[in-house]
Design an enzyme around this catalytic site. Structure first.
Site: not given
Lengths: 208, 402
Positions: B168, B334, B367-368
């Protein structure tokens, strides 16, 4: 672009022959690198800066987990991203017959690689000719086991066809060799028609 | 909130403030004679950089891996977080025997400039006023974060990095490192990131910032002086942000339309649904450990990130002549940094014939995913680092083990 598990149906011998053509310490790209076996051989024996492109993402992930530099990509569309002369050797092993635009792919390889190595199954082999002639059916061999309707191989050619394509795109053949069913190299002195008849696999080293 | 919870929150908040000023980390102080030159043209004079290290530096200092943290991360990558008491944010990836193996590599993680865990940021004291910087802190960029890290490495006498890795916002720093300090980076692993923040991403960040600034307790950014904390606004920002870190599928699987400790909806605005309760909890715990102004600065830094713009519109130019080995990683679900963004990076790297691996991992975690249990991510990092170490000649660690 690439048959799944292609190297399980290919003799390791032709990969060793390809590796033999690659100078040590050079920069190499293997287009359609499959399970990464050739990249591994190159890394082990030639100490090259090698990387691969593979269509199947699962194949790519396995390659990277084994420490190989591989990206997901398509030979038909993604070679345009590379600059001219990016590599000392651009390799297309057992893949050209699965591309949509073989001529375009070959031209791109000749642009991004100073030298190009192409290997492919020879459709001029007598077994294949025999199957069409005698059975009247699309050929199936141990090297080419797919049915006509589910094969990834959509652009087969013979050794003579490939030589004609090289001529068309102004590629010079630096070396060529044909392998028989056991992966043994046919004699250099064998005439072209015989190589085209007996050869099951062909390997070409090309330059612009 | 119950009394005990309030008490706990108060003590955690206290701990947050003290970490910003006197962190339980190694720190390096830089005086006015060693300023940080910022992308906005200003110079940050006296400043502090807080960092953690793990493992042992080898004799020729060739085994250093720099881990870059994400938006709300910190330097406690593999050790307990002194504010929350929880274990480090990436213990799945970093530690003895882990893919980023601290038995083999010397791992450094730096709290970014503008952060709130000991590195100088908006919660730090402005030496000119004797009060917390607040909005007087200069707006920083990803480039500034990286320049601060380079300054620290110079200070530590570490000339080159074996690898820079991060997800990220951390991935953005990895890209910036690889572009700005080509000769110092042997390998780079940007995960779940992009070479430029998209319009949608900026939009989400703006929602978060507006939520913070709409909280009356924000006090125009001077809440620390007034003994207040815009926790409501920051919690809303976190809630909105958190949604973008997950996927529709993951939320559906985890919560569906399940109700929270009740059999029927209440026809009110309590947290009827589990997902509401979950988000409120996420917001609440976040405000205890993070400084609201830092959140504004971090999000802004990401918004401003556009590597191509910094190189005449060509991302490939940013990487020209690079000899760094890259491993780009994305996740299928994501939607904050979709695979296409990673593919753009790979394409730019191909355009300069860089050595690049690219793995897209099938995951429903959004995304995580890079922070969560994704065995394929671990295998990817292990394989890539192993091969890179071989190339670098880092065959054995100090105990002679491979």
């Amino acid at each position: 672009m690439d048959a799944p598990n292609k190297h399980t149906t290919t003799s390791r011998v032709d990969l060793l022959l390809i590796a033999d053509m690659v100078d040590p310490g050079t920069r190499v790209i293997d287009v359609g690198c499959g399970d990464g076996m050739l990249l591994e051989i190159l890394a082990e024996t030639r100490d090259v800066d090698a990387r691969g492109i593979e269509l199947s993402q699962a194949g790519v992930n396995q390659c990277v987990a084994r420490g190989l530099s591989v990206i997901q990509g398509d030979a038909d569309s993604d070679l345009v991203n590379y600059p001219d002369d990016a590599f000392d050797f651009a390799i297309l092993s057992q893949t050209i017959q699965a591309t949509h635009r073989p001529r375009h792919v070959l031209e791109e390889l000749l642009r991004i690689g100073k030298r190009v190595i192409v290997s492919f199954p020879n459709f001029g082999n007598w077994r294949i000719r025999g199957q069409i002639l005698l059975r009247g059916r699309m050929p199936e061999t141990s090297n080419l086991p797919h049915k006509w309707y589910d094969t990834p191989n959509i652009h087969f050619c013979t050794i003579k066809d490939f030589l004609a394509l090289c001529d068309d795109v102004d590629a010079k053949v630096e070396r060529s060799l044909a392998l028989n069913a056991h992966g043994k190299r046919l004699s250099f002195s064998a005439p072209l028609f015989l190589q085209n008849l007996i050869g099951e696999q062909a390997v070409f080293l090309l330059t612009r | 909130m119950s009394k005990t919870l309030q008490k706990k929150a108060a003590s955690t908040s206290q701990s947050r403030l003290s970490q910003a000023v006197t962190p339980q980390s190694d720190v390096a102080h830089f005086g006015d004679d060693n300023p940080l030159v910022l992308d906005n043209g200003e110079r940050l004079g006296s400043h502090t950089i807080a960092y953690q290290t793990y493992g042992t530096l080898n004799d020729d200092k060739s085994n250093v891996i720099l881990v870059c943290h994400a938006l709300t991360g910190d330097q406690h990558v593999a050790s307990d977080n002194p504010v929350t008491g929880k274990s480090g944010w990436w213990t799945r990836m970093v530690g003895p025997g882990k893919p980023v193996d601290t038995d083999r590599f010397y791992v450094i993680c730096v709290n970014v400039i503008g952060g709130c865990m000991g590195t100088t940021g908006p919660a730090s004291q402005n030496p000119e006023t004797g009060k917390p910087y607040g909005l007087e802190f200069p707006v920083i960029t990803i480039g500034d974060m990286v320049r601060a890290q380079a300054q620290l490495l110079d200070h530590l006498g570490i000339a080159s990095l074996f690898c820079v890795i991060g997800g990220s916002m951390g991935g953005m720093q990895v890209l910036e490192w690889a572009a700005r300090y080509k000769e110092r980076v042997f390998a780079a692993i940007p995960i779940a990131c992009s070479a430029r923040h998209t319009s949608q991403n900026i939009a989400f960040h703006e929602v978060g910032r507006q939520a913070v600034m709409a909280d009356p307790d924000w006090c125009g950014g001077r809440y620390l002086e007034k003994g207040k904390n815009p926790h409501k606004g920051l919690a809303v920002a976190r809630m909105a942000g958190h949604i973008t870190y997950l996927s529709d599928e993951a939320l559906q699987q985890k919560f569906g339309r399940n109700l929270q400790n009740r059999d029927a909806v209440t026809f009110g605005f309590d947290a009827d649904f589990q997902v509401e309760s979950y988000l409120r909890h996420q917001g609440m715990t976040f405000v205890e450990r993070f400084d609201a102004n830092s959140y504004l600065y971090m999000t802004r830094a990401m918004d401003y990130f556009d590597m191509a713009a910094d190189h005449n519109g060509s991302l490939a130019e940013a990487f020209r002549d690079t000899e760094t080995r890259f491993c780009v990683v994305s996740f299928t679900s994501d939607w904050l940094f979709p695979t296409e963004e990673s593919r753009d990076i790979v394409q730019a790297l191909n355009a300069v014939a860089a050595n690049v691996s690219f793995v897209e991992i099938v995951s429903d975690k959004g995304h995580d995913a890079f922070l969560l249990d994704e065995p394929e991510l671990n295998e990817t990092i292990s394989g890539f680092l192993g091969a890179a170490a071989l190339k670098r000649g880092l065959v054995a660690n100090r105990d002679g083990q491979a």
